[in-house]
Motif scaffolding. Sequence first.
Motif, PDB file in Angstrom:
ATOM      1  N   LEU A  11       0.983  -1.109   0.088  1.00 41.57           N
ATOM      2  CA  LEU A  11      -0.047   0.098   0.001  1.00 41.57           C
ATOM      3  C   LEU A  11       1.000   1.405   0.108  1.00 41.57           C
ATOM      4  CD1 LEU A  11      -2.613  -1.010   2.645  1.00 41.57           C
ATOM      5  CD2 LEU A  11      -2.871  -1.125   0.191  1.00 41.57           C
ATOM      6  N   LEU A  12       2.175   1.159   0.618  1.00 47.50           N
ATOM      7  CA  LEU A  12       3.056   2.249   0.447  1.00 47.50           C
ATOM      8  C   LEU A  12       3.139   3.060  -0.849  1.00 47.50           C
ATOM      9  CD1 LEU A  12       5.733   0.949   3.017  1.00 47.50           C
ATOM     10  CD2 LEU A  12       3.894   2.477   3.547  1.00 47.50           C
ATOM     11  N   GLY A  13       2.972   4.252  -0.769  1.00 48.84           N
ATOM     12  CA  GLY A  13       3.164   5.163  -2.036  1.00 48.84           C
ATOM     13  C   GLY A  13       2.047   4.766  -3.202  1.00 48.84           C
ATOM     14  N   LYS A  14       1.041   4.283  -2.429  1.00 47.46           N
ATOM     15  CA  LYS A  14       0.012   3.812  -3.550  1.00 47.46           C
ATOM     16  C   LYS A  14      -1.522   4.701  -3.138  1.00 47.46           C
ATOM     17  CE  LYS A  14       2.127   1.352  -6.316  1.00 47.46           C
ATOM     18  NZ  LYS A  14       2.394   0.223  -5.868  1.00 47.46           N
ATOM     19  N   LEU A  15      -1.620   5.295  -1.914  1.00 47.35           N
ATOM     20  CA  LEU A  15      -2.880   5.807  -1.613  1.00 47.35           C
ATOM     21  C   LEU A  15      -2.940   7.422  -1.783  1.00 47.35           C
ATOM     22  CD1 LEU A  15      -3.299   3.798   1.849  1.00 47.35           C
ATOM     23  CD2 LEU A  15      -4.178   3.188  -0.470  1.00 47.35           C
ATOM     24  N   ILE A  18      -3.268   9.549   2.075  1.00 42.00           N
ATOM     25  CA  ILE A  18      -2.922   8.625   3.410  1.00 42.00           C
ATOM     26  C   ILE A  18      -1.403   8.668   3.023  1.00 42.00           C
ATOM     27  CG2 ILE A  18      -3.069   6.741   4.703  1.00 42.00           C
ATOM     28  CD1 ILE A  18      -6.070   6.635   3.905  1.00 42.00           C
ATOM     29  N   SER A  19      -0.691   9.168   3.727  1.00 38.53           N
ATOM     30  CA  SER A  19       0.916   8.948   3.639  1.00 38.53           C
ATOM     31  C   SER A  19       1.557   7.950   4.232  1.00 38.53           C
ATOM     32  CB  SER A  19       1.534  10.343   4.487  1.00 38.53           C
ATOM     33  OG  SER A  19       1.467  10.048   5.879  1.00 38.53           O
ATOM     34  N   ASP A  20       2.657   7.512   3.528  1.00 37.39           N
ATOM     35  CA  ASP A  20       3.477   6.577   4.189  1.00 37.39           C
ATOM     36  C   ASP A  20       3.735   6.503   5.791  1.00 37.39           C
ATOM     37  OD1 ASP A  20       3.360   5.633   1.702  1.00 37.39           O
ATOM     38  OD2 ASP A  20       5.398   5.802   1.124  1.00 37.39           O
ATOM     39  N   PRO A  21       4.173   7.578   6.260  1.00 39.24           N
ATOM     40  CA  PRO A  21       4.388   7.735   7.800  1.00 39.24           C
ATOM     41  C   PRO A  21       3.106   7.060   8.477  1.00 39.24           C
ATOM     42  CG  PRO A  21       5.579   9.375   6.734  1.00 39.24           C
ATOM     43  CD  PRO A  21       4.525   8.936   5.618  1.00 39.24           C
ATOM     44  N   ALA A 161      -5.496   6.339  13.237  1.00 42.79           N
ATOM     45  CA  ALA A 161      -5.813   6.056  11.486  1.00 42.79           C
ATOM     46  C   ALA A 161      -5.329   7.426  10.718  1.00 42.79           C
ATOM     47  CB  ALA A 161      -7.068   5.520  11.192  1.00 42.79           C
ATOM     48  N   PHE A 162      -5.328   8.437  11.228  1.00 50.35           N
ATOM     49  CA  PHE A 162      -5.483   9.862  10.457  1.00 50.35           C
ATOM     50  C   PHE A 162      -4.740  10.863  11.079  1.00 50.35           C
ATOM     51  CE2 PHE A 162      -9.447   9.758  12.846  1.00 50.35           C
ATOM     52  CZ  PHE A 162      -9.618  11.096  13.176  1.00 50.35           C
TER      53      PHE A 162
END
Length: 195
Positions: A11-15, A18-21, A161-162
């Motif tokens: 999912l990293l870099g794909k959302l 919603i950031s990777d950190p 989550a956010f």
Amino acid sequence: MAKEIKNFKHLLGKLQGISDPQLEAHFGLYEGYVKKLNEVEEKLKQADRSQTNYSFGEYSELKRRLCVPYNGAYLHEMYFDNLMSQGEASQDFVSLINQSFGSLENWQADMKATGLAVPGWVVTCVENDTQKVTNFQLMEHHIGFPVNNTPIVVLDTWEHAFFLDYKANRGAYIDVFFKNLNWNAVNERVKKTLS
Ligand SMILES: [Fe+2]
């Protein structure tokens, strides 16, 4: 058998939004629930059943909290599984939603309103015998889950989550959740529910 931690690094870099950190911090929390589930299950094997008690007892307390890491692990897996925008809503999903909400827009508005009011989870569920669809709130991970229902969309509305991305703006996060919905995963759940 111990539960294994699933890897959601794809999912990293794909959302969108919603950031990777934010995601990586969330993966760490999920892993903690899997480890704690395994720990509780191991301790239950050793605890003395004869000392179980409504007020307090090792066995009774472990049983009382078992569903917290259990749901904490599986709800997170369902949440991560239904992220990363792919596909579109199936005809079966649209029909189910229309029967209970009239339109996808109404379902989405109801899910957002449900989520704005809960630090926990919003779970779109299908009632097993009638196929009625309801957005339920879950407090913590284990309070409020309806029997006789199957979850098809899972939204984490805990601040963890956010908060890195949106601070206290839960509404902006919920809006971005819909943009990231993995319809292929949702459609597959609907297919199993209807089979
Ligand atoms: Fe979470």
